[in-house]
Design an enzyme around this catalytic site. Structure first.
Site, short mmCIF file in Angstrom:
data_model
loop_
_atom_site.label_atom_id
_atom_site.label_comp_id
_atom_site.label_asym_id
_atom_site.label_seq_id
_atom_site.Cartn_x
_atom_site.Cartn_y
_atom_site.Cartn_z
CG HIS A 91 35.75 32.20 38.73
ND1 HIS A 91 36.34 33.09 37.07
CD2 HIS A 91 35.29 33.19 39.21
CE1 HIS A 91 35.19 33.38 36.83
NE2 HIS A 91 34.28 33.62 38.13
CE1 TYR A 116 43.65 32.97 30.17
CE2 TYR A 116 41.36 32.27 31.32
CZ TYR A 116 43.01 32.56 31.31
OH TYR A 116 42.95 34.10 31.67
N PRO A 136 48.65 39.11 28.47
CG PRO A 136 47.18 40.22 27.46
CD PRO A 136 48.91 39.65 27.75
CE LYS A 139 50.62 32.95 36.75
NZ LYS A 139 49.46 32.47 37.83
CE1 TYR A 146 44.13 31.21 33.84
CE2 TYR A 146 43.49 30.98 35.97
CZ TYR A 146 43.07 31.61 35.04
OH TYR A 146 42.12 32.37 34.66
#
Length: 390
Positions: A72, A201, A293, A297, A385
């Site tokens: 991704h 998200y 979550p 991580k 990220y």
């Protein structure tokens, strides 16, 4: 029984540590209180940082991950029905993440350990560890009704938040930090195609959502729910209807529903135990820290702990050096707290917190406006990220 390194816990962190040490010629034995089948039923995270994937390669178990994992290059923030793509590759100089389920990571590591004939004691009951503040740490357990003592040079506590290892440390030797969030994630796994090729998200007046996947045919969805909710109150139809309400129009149109394979509610917390070393006992992964979550991580932090610990132990046996062991806790915690900060920040940015006053809600909106309008802020988001340097 005797081994050089006793690893308590056969989750991904314990198995990965065992595999790395095995390739360095160091003997390990793993104790696990559950059965191997139960370990493989744990449905967990699936976004791997590049460093975690590289560590799997170093352990000799990266082939299937590389063949089947989904690369991704970005993800989306859907804010009140409008989707904004975060281009990870462009913002981080070419870095991406890999979507590959934690269950599959565990399966690969379990298979490698079995093929190498390395000892793992499943269904170990009454596990106790002792004398880890001396040069002769050991553990006691019961397997198949037989009492066993295991002597070791070191003990690695990879047995999770509720494990025996951290609980065995005297309370006055620990400093605990914790934040419990006033909501949880209701998760559903289904054999349906993902609503998007990349993770979404979502921030919505009805609550946070996450659209994720495990493969091109298996999806994982999450809804923010109050801690008072019970999973049995959520039929599949109710879940899909609520998810559709919170999605942006394009995602809502593309959503394919189906029977759930698994459904559960996970509370969210931030937690750190300091230090992470006590004589010859080391804590790693969830035994030492928990992150919400939102930032993906948890598994990645456990992998970085394992990297530091494996390097320290290999250095000890090869060079008779204490340097890595002595600095294990400080090295881990420096990275842990950065990940805690990022996970807390992203959670605070995207979730509805009913107790917050209108002033706080305005600050949240201002922060989102700033992040989405600033390349520098987007770069910070992307760098965190994909994972900070180890």
């Amino acid at each position: 029984m005797r081994t050089q390194v006793l690893i308590v816990g056969a989750g991904p962190s314990g198995l990965l540590l065992g595999q790395l040490l095995h390739r360095a010629g160091i003997d390990t034995l793993i104790l696990e209180r559950q059965s191997g089948e139960h370990v493989l039923t744990r449905i967990r995270a699936g976004v791997l940082e590049p460093g975690t994937a590289e560590l799997m390669d170093e352990a000799g178990v990266g082939a299937r991950l590389r063949a089947e994992g989904l690369v991704h290059d970005g993800f989306a923030l859907a804010i009140d029905g409008v989707r904004h793509r975060i281009d990870l590759r462009a913002l981080t100089g070419g870095r991406s993440v890999l979507v590959y389920g934690q269950t599959e990571v565990t399966r690969d590591l379990m298979s490698a350990r079995a093929e190498a004939g390395l000892p793992t004691l499943y269904d170990a009951a009454e596990v106790r560890i002792a004398d880890f503040d001396t040069e002769r740490p050991h553990a006691h357990c019961v397997v198949n009704g037989a009492a066993i003592r295991i002597d070791a040079d070191f003990i690695a506590g990879c047995d999770g938040f509720h494990g025996v290892c951290r609980a065995s440390v005297p309370a006055d030797a620990l400093r605990l930090f914790e934040k419990v969030y006033p909501f949880g994630w209701l998760g559903l796994l289904s054999d349906t195609p993902p609503v998007s090729d990349e993770l979404i998200y979502g921030r919505h007046p009805r609550g946070f959502t996450l659209c994720s996947m495990r493969s091109p045919t298996r999806s994982r969805y999450y809804l923010q729910v109050p801690l008072t909710e019970r999973v049995q109150h959520w039929s599949d139809d109710r879940f899909w209807a609520e998810l559709r309400r919170r999605l942006d129009p394009e995602a809502a149109d593309r959503l394919v529903t189906g029977p759930s394979l698994e459904k559960s509610i996970a509370p969210l917390r931030s937690f750190v135990a300091e230090p992470m070393r006590f004589g010859r006992l080391f804590l790693a992964g969830d035994a030492a820290h928990i992150v919400p979550p939102t930032g993906a991580k948890g598994l990645n932090l456990a992998a970085s702990d394992v990297r530091y610990l494996s390097q320290a132990l290999i250095e000890h046996y090869r060079e008779r050096s204490q340097a890595g062991i002595d600095h294990y806790s400080s090295r881990c915690l420096s990275r842990v707290w950065k990940a805690e900060r990022f996970s807390w920040w992203l959670t605070s940015l995207l979730h509805n917190v009913d107790q917050e006053p209108a002033f706080q809600a305005r600050l949240q909106q201002a922060e989102l406006d700033y992040v989405l309008g600033s390349e520098a802020a987007l770069r910070v988001l992307a760098e965190n990220y994909v994972g900070l340097p180890v």
